[in-house]
Design a protein around this motif. Structure first.
Motif, short mmCIF file in Angstrom:
data_model
loop_
_atom_site.label_atom_id
_atom_site.label_comp_id
_atom_site.label_asym_id
_atom_site.label_seq_id
_atom_site.Cartn_x
_atom_site.Cartn_y
_atom_site.Cartn_z
N GLU A 64 6.63 15.12 3.23
CA GLU A 64 6.49 15.36 1.79
C GLU A 64 5.95 14.19 0.98
OE1 GLU A 64 9.63 17.49 -0.08
OE2 GLU A 64 10.12 18.57 1.75
N VAL A 65 5.96 12.99 1.54
CA VAL A 65 5.57 11.82 0.76
C VAL A 65 4.62 10.95 1.58
CG1 VAL A 65 6.44 9.79 -0.48
CG2 VAL A 65 7.86 11.84 -0.33
N GLU A 66 3.53 10.51 0.94
CA GLU A 66 2.66 9.50 1.54
C GLU A 66 3.00 8.18 0.87
OE1 GLU A 66 -1.51 10.36 1.30
OE2 GLU A 66 -1.24 12.34 2.21
N THR A 67 3.35 7.18 1.66
CA THR A 67 3.78 5.92 1.09
C THR A 67 3.07 4.75 1.77
OG1 THR A 67 5.97 6.90 0.79
CG2 THR A 67 5.82 4.53 0.55
N THR A 68 2.69 3.78 0.95
CA THR A 68 2.18 2.52 1.48
C THR A 68 2.96 1.38 0.84
OG1 THR A 68 0.47 2.38 -0.21
CG2 THR A 68 -0.16 3.40 1.87
N TYR A 69 3.00 0.27 1.54
CA TYR A 69 3.71 -0.92 1.06
C TYR A 69 2.70 -2.04 0.97
CZ TYR A 69 7.53 2.08 2.35
OH TYR A 69 8.37 3.16 2.43
N PRO A 70 2.16 -2.28 -0.26
CA PRO A 70 1.07 -3.24 -0.41
C PRO A 70 1.45 -4.69 -0.13
CG PRO A 70 1.75 -2.37 -2.55
CD PRO A 70 2.51 -1.63 -1.51
N GLU A 71 2.73 -5.01 -0.18
CA GLU A 71 3.18 -6.39 0.07
C GLU A 71 4.38 -6.34 1.00
OE1 GLU A 71 4.35 -8.13 -3.63
OE2 GLU A 71 2.61 -7.34 -4.67
N PRO A 72 4.55 -7.36 1.85
CA PRO A 72 5.76 -7.40 2.68
C PRO A 72 7.01 -7.53 1.80
CG PRO A 72 4.24 -9.18 3.26
CD PRO A 72 3.68 -8.49 2.07
N PRO A 73 8.09 -6.91 2.20
CA PRO A 73 9.32 -7.01 1.40
C PRO A 73 9.96 -8.38 1.53
CG PRO A 73 9.74 -5.75 3.38
CD PRO A 73 8.27 -6.04 3.35
N GLU A 74 10.83 -8.68 0.59
CA GLU A 74 11.62 -9.91 0.60
C GLU A 74 13.03 -9.57 1.09
OE1 GLU A 74 13.39 -13.11 -2.66
OE2 GLU A 74 12.01 -11.56 -3.31
N LYS A 91 2.00 9.02 -2.93
CA LYS A 91 1.93 10.28 -3.67
C LYS A 91 2.88 11.29 -3.03
CE LYS A 91 -1.91 12.49 -1.25
NZ LYS A 91 -3.20 13.13 -1.39
N ILE A 92 3.30 12.22 -3.87
CA ILE A 92 4.07 13.36 -3.41
C ILE A 92 3.05 14.40 -2.96
CG2 ILE A 92 5.75 15.14 -4.06
CD1 ILE A 92 6.94 12.29 -4.14
N LYS A 93 3.11 14.83 -1.72
CA LYS A 93 2.08 15.71 -1.16
C LYS A 93 2.00 17.05 -1.89
CE LYS A 93 2.19 13.65 3.43
NZ LYS A 93 2.48 13.88 4.86
N ALA A 94 3.14 17.63 -2.26
CA ALA A 94 3.14 18.95 -2.89
C ALA A 94 2.43 18.97 -4.24
CB ALA A 94 4.57 19.47 -3.05
N THR A 95 2.48 17.86 -4.96
CA THR A 95 1.87 17.81 -6.29
C THR A 95 0.59 16.99 -6.33
OG1 THR A 95 3.12 15.84 -6.91
CG2 THR A 95 4.14 18.00 -7.38
N ASN A 96 0.37 16.20 -5.29
CA ASN A 96 -0.75 15.28 -5.22
C ASN A 96 -0.69 14.23 -6.33
OD1 ASN A 96 -2.97 14.41 -3.68
ND2 ASN A 96 -4.40 15.32 -5.13
N ARG A 97 0.51 13.97 -6.85
CA ARG A 97 0.68 12.98 -7.92
C ARG A 97 1.11 11.64 -7.35
NH1 ARG A 97 3.37 15.89 -13.17
NH2 ARG A 97 1.66 17.35 -13.49
N ALA A 98 0.51 10.61 -7.89
CA ALA A 98 0.78 9.24 -7.42
C ALA A 98 2.02 8.67 -8.08
CB ALA A 98 -0.43 8.36 -7.71
N PHE A 99 2.59 7.67 -7.40
CA PHE A 99 3.72 6.94 -7.96
C PHE A 99 3.63 5.48 -7.53
CE2 PHE A 99 5.25 8.43 -3.83
CZ PHE A 99 5.77 7.27 -3.27
N LYS A 100 4.30 4.64 -8.30
CA LYS A 100 4.54 3.24 -7.93
C LYS A 100 6.03 3.04 -8.08
CE LYS A 100 3.58 -1.57 -8.93
NZ LYS A 100 2.91 -2.53 -9.82
N ASP A 101 6.67 2.53 -7.06
CA ASP A 101 8.12 2.41 -7.02
C ASP A 101 8.51 0.98 -6.65
OD1 ASP A 101 10.87 2.86 -6.70
OD2 ASP A 101 10.62 3.62 -4.65
#
Length: 138
Positions: A64-74, A91-101
Protein backbone atom coordinates in the motif's frame (compact mmCIF):
# COMPACT_ATOMS: atom_id res chain seq x y z
CA UNK A 1 23.55 -6.48 26.52
CA UNK A 2 25.51 -3.30 25.97
CA UNK A 3 24.06 -0.15 24.46
CA UNK A 4 26.33 -0.66 21.44
CA UNK A 5 25.00 -4.20 20.95
CA UNK A 6 21.43 -2.93 21.16
CA UNK A 7 22.15 -0.29 18.50
CA UNK A 8 23.62 -2.97 16.24
CA UNK A 9 20.50 -5.14 16.67
CA UNK A 10 18.32 -2.18 15.66
CA UNK A 11 20.57 -1.42 12.68
CA UNK A 12 20.32 -5.08 11.64
CA UNK A 13 16.51 -4.86 12.06
CA UNK A 14 16.33 -1.85 9.71
CA UNK A 15 18.65 -3.55 7.21
CA UNK A 16 16.47 -6.67 7.22
CA UNK A 17 13.36 -4.54 6.66
CA UNK A 18 15.05 -2.66 3.83
CA UNK A 19 16.10 -5.85 2.05
CA UNK A 20 12.78 -7.66 2.70
CA UNK A 21 14.65 -10.38 4.65
CA UNK A 22 11.66 -11.83 6.48
CA UNK A 23 13.59 -14.63 8.22
CA UNK A 24 16.38 -12.30 9.30
CA UNK A 25 13.81 -9.84 10.60
CA UNK A 26 11.91 -12.46 12.60
CA UNK A 27 15.18 -13.68 14.10
CA UNK A 28 15.77 -10.19 15.52
CA UNK A 29 12.37 -9.70 17.20
CA UNK A 30 10.80 -11.31 20.23
CA UNK A 31 7.85 -13.60 19.57
CA UNK A 32 5.62 -11.19 21.52
CA UNK A 33 6.93 -8.03 19.82
CA UNK A 34 4.60 -5.04 19.87
CA UNK A 35 4.69 -2.38 17.15
CA UNK A 36 2.54 0.72 17.67
CA UNK A 37 1.90 2.92 14.66
CA UNK A 38 -0.18 5.96 15.67
CA UNK A 39 -2.97 7.62 13.79
CA UNK A 40 -6.09 6.74 11.91
CA UNK A 41 -7.30 7.13 8.36
CA UNK A 42 -4.19 5.62 6.83
CA UNK A 43 -3.36 1.99 6.07
CA UNK A 44 -0.69 1.08 8.65
CA UNK A 45 -2.09 2.67 11.82
CA UNK A 46 -2.69 0.38 14.76
CA UNK A 47 -1.00 -1.91 17.25
CA UNK A 48 0.61 -4.96 15.69
CA UNK A 49 1.62 -7.88 17.92
CA UNK A 50 3.76 -10.96 17.55
CA UNK A 51 5.54 -12.37 14.53
CA UNK A 52 2.22 -12.71 12.66
CA UNK A 53 1.32 -9.06 13.31
CA UNK A 54 4.78 -7.92 12.23
CA UNK A 55 4.61 -9.94 9.01
CA UNK A 56 1.11 -8.63 8.29
CA UNK A 57 1.98 -4.94 8.74
CA UNK A 58 5.14 -5.28 6.64
CA UNK A 59 3.20 -7.03 3.87
CA UNK A 60 0.53 -4.32 4.02
CA UNK A 61 3.22 -1.62 3.89
CA UNK A 62 4.74 -3.21 0.80
CA UNK A 63 1.35 -3.44 -0.92
CA UNK A 64 0.00 0.00 0.00
CA UNK A 65 2.89 2.43 0.46
CA UNK A 66 5.94 3.34 -1.62
CA UNK A 67 8.62 4.72 0.67
CA UNK A 68 12.15 6.01 0.22
CA UNK A 69 14.61 7.20 2.83
CA UNK A 70 16.65 10.05 1.34
CA UNK A 71 19.11 10.18 4.27
CA UNK A 72 20.47 7.51 6.62
CA UNK A 73 18.75 7.57 10.00
CA UNK A 74 20.40 8.69 13.22
CA UNK A 75 20.66 6.26 16.14
CA UNK A 76 20.58 7.52 19.74
CA UNK A 77 20.70 4.99 22.57
CA UNK A 78 20.65 4.63 26.31
CA UNK A 79 20.42 1.25 27.98
CA UNK A 80 17.80 -0.92 26.33
CA UNK A 81 16.23 1.98 24.37
CA UNK A 82 17.30 2.96 20.89
CA UNK A 83 15.79 5.97 19.15
CA UNK A 84 16.00 6.01 15.38
CA UNK A 85 15.46 9.43 13.81
CA UNK A 86 14.84 9.90 10.13
CA UNK A 87 12.76 11.15 7.26
CA UNK A 88 10.75 9.21 4.69
CA UNK A 89 9.20 10.31 1.45
CA UNK A 90 6.83 8.36 -0.69
CA UNK A 91 3.24 7.92 -1.78
CA UNK A 92 0.14 6.01 -0.82
CA UNK A 93 -0.49 3.70 -3.78
CA UNK A 94 -4.31 3.81 -3.59
CA UNK A 95 -4.44 7.60 -3.89
CA UNK A 96 -1.14 8.25 -5.67
CA UNK A 97 -0.61 11.10 -3.19
CA UNK A 98 2.85 11.96 -1.95
CA UNK A 99 3.94 12.47 1.63
CA UNK A 100 6.99 13.54 3.60
CA UNK A 101 7.25 12.06 7.07
CA UNK A 102 9.77 13.11 9.74
CA UNK A 103 9.77 10.20 12.18
CA UNK A 104 11.25 8.74 15.33
CA UNK A 105 11.11 5.07 16.26
CA UNK A 106 11.52 4.33 19.97
CA UNK A 107 12.71 0.73 20.09
CA UNK A 108 13.23 -1.44 23.15
CA UNK A 109 15.75 -4.28 22.96
CA UNK A 110 15.81 -6.95 25.66
CA UNK A 111 17.88 -10.12 25.72
CA UNK A 112 19.12 -9.46 22.20
CA UNK A 113 15.64 -9.10 20.65
CA UNK A 114 13.48 -6.16 19.61
CA UNK A 115 10.51 -6.27 21.98
CA UNK A 116 8.69 -2.99 21.38
CA UNK A 117 8.54 -0.41 18.60
CA UNK A 118 6.68 2.86 19.03
CA UNK A 119 6.60 5.19 16.05
CA UNK A 120 6.29 8.94 16.34
CA UNK A 121 5.31 10.08 12.88
CA UNK A 122 3.56 12.85 10.98
CA UNK A 123 0.13 11.22 11.14
CA UNK A 124 -1.52 14.24 9.50
CA UNK A 125 0.71 14.04 6.42
CA UNK A 126 0.06 10.32 6.07
CA UNK A 127 -3.71 10.62 6.62
CA UNK A 128 -3.86 13.48 4.10
CA UNK A 129 -2.00 11.38 1.53
CA UNK A 130 -4.39 8.48 2.20
CA UNK A 131 -7.56 10.49 1.57
CA UNK A 132 -9.37 9.68 -1.62
CA UNK A 133 -10.17 12.64 -3.85
CA UNK A 134 -13.95 12.82 -3.75
CA UNK A 135 -14.21 16.00 -5.83
CA UNK A 136 -13.99 14.03 -9.09
CA UNK A 137 -16.89 11.74 -8.14
CA UNK A 138 -20.47 12.51 -9.21
Amino acid sequence: MSTEQNVQIVKDFFAAMGSADKQGLLALVAEDVEWIIPGKDWPLAGTHRGHAGLAKVLQKASAEVETTYPEPPEFVAQGDRVLVIGVATGKIKATNRAFKDNWVFAITVQNGKVTKIREYIDTQALARASQMDTSAQP
